[in-house]
Write a protein that holds these residues in place. Structure first.
Motif, PDB file in Angstrom:
ATOM      1  N   PRO A 107       2.267   3.990   5.535  1.00  0.00           N
ATOM      2  CA  PRO A 107       0.957   4.320   4.958  1.00  0.00           C
ATOM      3  C   PRO A 107       1.095   4.718   3.495  1.00  0.00           C
ATOM      4  O   PRO A 107       2.116   5.266   3.076  1.00  0.00           O
ATOM      5  CB  PRO A 107       0.498   5.511   5.805  1.00  0.00           C
ATOM      6  N   LYS A 108       0.060   4.468   2.730  1.00  0.00           N
ATOM      7  CA  LYS A 108       0.108   4.731   1.293  1.00  0.00           C
ATOM      8  C   LYS A 108       0.431   6.181   0.981  1.00  0.00           C
ATOM      9  O   LYS A 108       1.175   6.485   0.039  1.00  0.00           O
ATOM     10  CB  LYS A 108      -1.231   4.344   0.659  1.00  0.00           C
ATOM     11  N   ASP A 109      -0.103   7.115   1.787  1.00  0.00           N
ATOM     12  CA  ASP A 109       0.120   8.530   1.496  1.00  0.00           C
ATOM     13  C   ASP A 109       1.520   9.004   1.899  1.00  0.00           C
ATOM     14  O   ASP A 109       1.878  10.162   1.694  1.00  0.00           O
ATOM     15  CB  ASP A 109      -0.934   9.397   2.166  1.00  0.00           C
ATOM     16  N   ALA A 110       2.328   8.108   2.494  1.00  0.00           N
ATOM     17  CA  ALA A 110       3.692   8.469   2.868  1.00  0.00           C
ATOM     18  C   ALA A 110       4.724   7.938   1.884  1.00  0.00           C
ATOM     19  O   ALA A 110       5.912   8.194   2.049  1.00  0.00           O
ATOM     20  CB  ALA A 110       4.017   7.940   4.268  1.00  0.00           C
ATOM     21  N   VAL A 111       4.294   7.221   0.870  1.00  0.00           N
ATOM     22  CA  VAL A 111       5.226   6.680  -0.121  1.00  0.00           C
ATOM     23  C   VAL A 111       5.618   7.791  -1.093  1.00  0.00           C
ATOM     24  O   VAL A 111       4.758   8.426  -1.703  1.00  0.00           O
ATOM     25  CB  VAL A 111       4.588   5.509  -0.893  1.00  0.00           C
ATOM     26  N   PRO A 112       6.919   8.072  -1.244  1.00  0.00           N
ATOM     27  CA  PRO A 112       7.334   9.144  -2.157  1.00  0.00           C
ATOM     28  C   PRO A 112       7.089   8.763  -3.609  1.00  0.00           C
ATOM     29  O   PRO A 112       7.041   7.581  -3.960  1.00  0.00           O
ATOM     30  CB  PRO A 112       8.834   9.280  -1.871  1.00  0.00           C
TER      31      PRO A 112
END
Length: 277
Positions: free
Chosen positions: A78-83
């Motif tokens: 998910p986009k919000d899990a990309v560091p």
């Protein structure tokens, strides 16, 4: 080992010749000329291991980041899990500073093998293929057991956690974990978690090249289990399990498989997280 006792220095010379060839290939490529040839053999081996360690870390890290964060980002994470790039930059700095210390471990193991202190053998034909796989299985079980308990004690013994392992556990959410976090340890922490590979050499007859390959496989494997992608391949301790470890701190201490966590009561399945949400 019988072969070492029978052949003595001539047998041990085969290990030295092998590592000298590794040094020749790597150091001639990165440092043309003869300046490095005057260095003691262990120093040459340490530099070669450093070159190999950095190459494995950056190639596997950048390649896998490209696949999961750019090329296939919508399929995997998910986009919000990309560091953030800043988080990955800090992980690279920590790992890069520790790498020369990490590479002292394979250098030490090579020195002990070359000195005849271990049960390493040079050719698989010396023990036969069936016994090679038996000994390899015993080696891997021992390493799995050793890494599990070393990792668990780094959590349970508070000074070890505070001064060593906490460096790695600042990455405790999906959007702070990345393949580059895999080697972002305090140097002593990283060495302690890999040292079962060296202890195993004194217990089990071990094929030399296999041992070297497995030590460097650590760099690739630890990249894989910090990418937050649950591969769902039983009984592999994939990133889905290891992500839980980084969020609960009390589960999934294992390395390659989930068996030690299952045996000692610390296993938590990724499906358990979904049920509790």
């Amino acid at each position: 080992m019988a072969a070492v006792a029978a052949h003595g220095g001539d047998y041990l010379r085969r290990f030295v010749a092998e590592t000298e060839w590794y040094n020749e290939v790597v150091l001639s490529a990165v440092a043309p000329g003869n300046s490095w040839r005057g260095l003691p053999h262990p120093v040459q081996s340490w530099i070669r291991n450093c070159v190999g360690g950095y190459l494995l870390y950056f190639i596997s890290g950048f390649l896998w980041c490209f696949v999961i964060y750019y090329w296939k980002r919508h399929a995997y994470i998910p986009k919000d899990a990309v560091p953030t790039n800043e988080a990955m930059r800090k992980q690279i700095i920590v790992a890069s500073k520790a790498m020369p210390f990490y590479c002292a471990l394979p250098t030490l193991s090579e020195y002990m093998i070359e000195s005849g202190w271990t049960r390493c053998f040079f050719n698989i034909s010396e023990v036969g293929v069936p016994m090679y796989f038996v000994n390899l299985a015993l080696y891997l079980i021992f390493v799995e057991f050793g890494i599990y308990w070393m990792h668990r004690e780094l959590h349970d013994i508070k000074p070890l956690y505070k001064y060593l392992h906490a460096t790695h556990h600042i990455y405790n959410k999906e959007n702070t974990l990345s393949p580059f976090a895999g080697l972002a340890f305090h140097p002593v922490d990283g060495i302690l978690q890999a040292i079962p590979h060296v202890f195993a050499l004194f217990i089990f007859p071990t094929h030399f090249r296999t041992h070297i390959a497995l030590l460097f496989l650590e760099a690739v494997w630890t990249t894989n289990i910090h990418d937050c992608i649950h591969g769902k391949v039983w009984p592999v301790m994939g990133a889905g399990y290891h992500t839980i470890h980084h969020t609960t701190y009390r589960h999934n201490y294992g390395h390659y498989t989930i068996w030690m966590d299952w045996m000692f009561g610390t296993l938590r399945e990724p499906v358990d997280i979904l049920k509790n949400e």
